[in-house]
Design an enzyme around this catalytic site. Structure first.
Site, short mmCIF file in Angstrom:
data_model
loop_
_atom_site.label_atom_id
_atom_site.label_comp_id
_atom_site.label_asym_id
_atom_site.label_seq_id
_atom_site.Cartn_x
_atom_site.Cartn_y
_atom_site.Cartn_z
N CYS A 88 -16.50 35.04 -33.05
CA CYS A 88 -16.38 36.47 -32.64
C CYS A 88 -15.54 37.16 -33.65
CB CYS A 88 -15.48 36.30 -31.23
SG CYS A 88 -15.50 37.86 -30.43
N HIS A 89 -14.45 37.83 -33.60
CA HIS A 89 -13.68 38.50 -34.40
C HIS A 89 -12.72 37.37 -35.07
CE1 HIS A 89 -14.48 41.57 -31.30
NE2 HIS A 89 -14.21 42.30 -32.39
#
Length: 187
Positions: free
Chosen positions: A112-113
């Protein structure tokens, strides 16, 4: 299957605001495979998850970042969420800890991030990776080759886009840990 990672130790680097499934599911899969898993954090006590649109559960910190060393672990996992990697990427101890796994050629997984932490650790140049779409330009600007795929493996570096990719992410994470050190992993 429960013994395939017996004797392996994995650090999950996280702080408040990690996406709950991106920590809980890899930790469960690793433990089910026999690995010892520590949540390593700049915080002490416990850290609070983010679960979709609101705060999730609290998770006990197994080892403060100030006491953690790469040499104690066989692999590193950096979960996403927005707050978690945004906080970790400006923490010098977290950056040093992350970079040390690359220098030791050990598997590192991020979802994800989470790759924001890897960008600040300056370990993404020339690497084939994926992430949450909004992180794609950051990765490209840091020299990574960004692709939109469920899971990407590049010499011991495992990346995925989102919680929906966790099954593939976990499978590749365990495969890379079983393989051990990767000469192509670099800082």
């Amino acid at each position: 299957m429960s013994e395939q990672l017996s004797g392996k130790r994995v650090a999950i680097l996280a702080t408040h605001g990690f996406e709950e499934s991106e920590l809980a599911e890899p930790r469960r899969a690793l433990r089910d495979a026999g690995a010892t898993v520590d949540i390593v954090s700049p915080e002490s006590g416990s850290i609070k998850a983010w679960a979709g649109n609101d705060w999730g559960g609290s998770y006990p910190v197994d080892r403060p970042l100030t006491e953690a060393q790469e040499s104690d672990y066989d692999a590193l996992v950096v979960p996403g969420g927005v707050m978690n990697p945004d906080t970790l990427r400006i923490n010098e101890a977290a950056i040093r800890f992350t970079r040390s796994f690359f220098k030791a050629e050990k598997p590192v997984a991020s979802i994800c991030h989470g790759p924001w932490v890897l960008i600040n650790a300056e370990v993404v140049k020339g690497r084939r990776m994926t992430s949450w779409p909004s992180v794609s330009l950051d990765l490209r600007n840091a020299g990574a080759l960004w692709v939109d795929e469920e899971v990407v493996v590049d010499n011991g570096l495992i990346t995925s886009r989102k919680p929906g990719d966790l099954q593939a992410f976990n499978a590749k994470l365990m495969e890379e840990i079983r393989e051990g050190e990767h000469a192509g992993q670099h800082a």
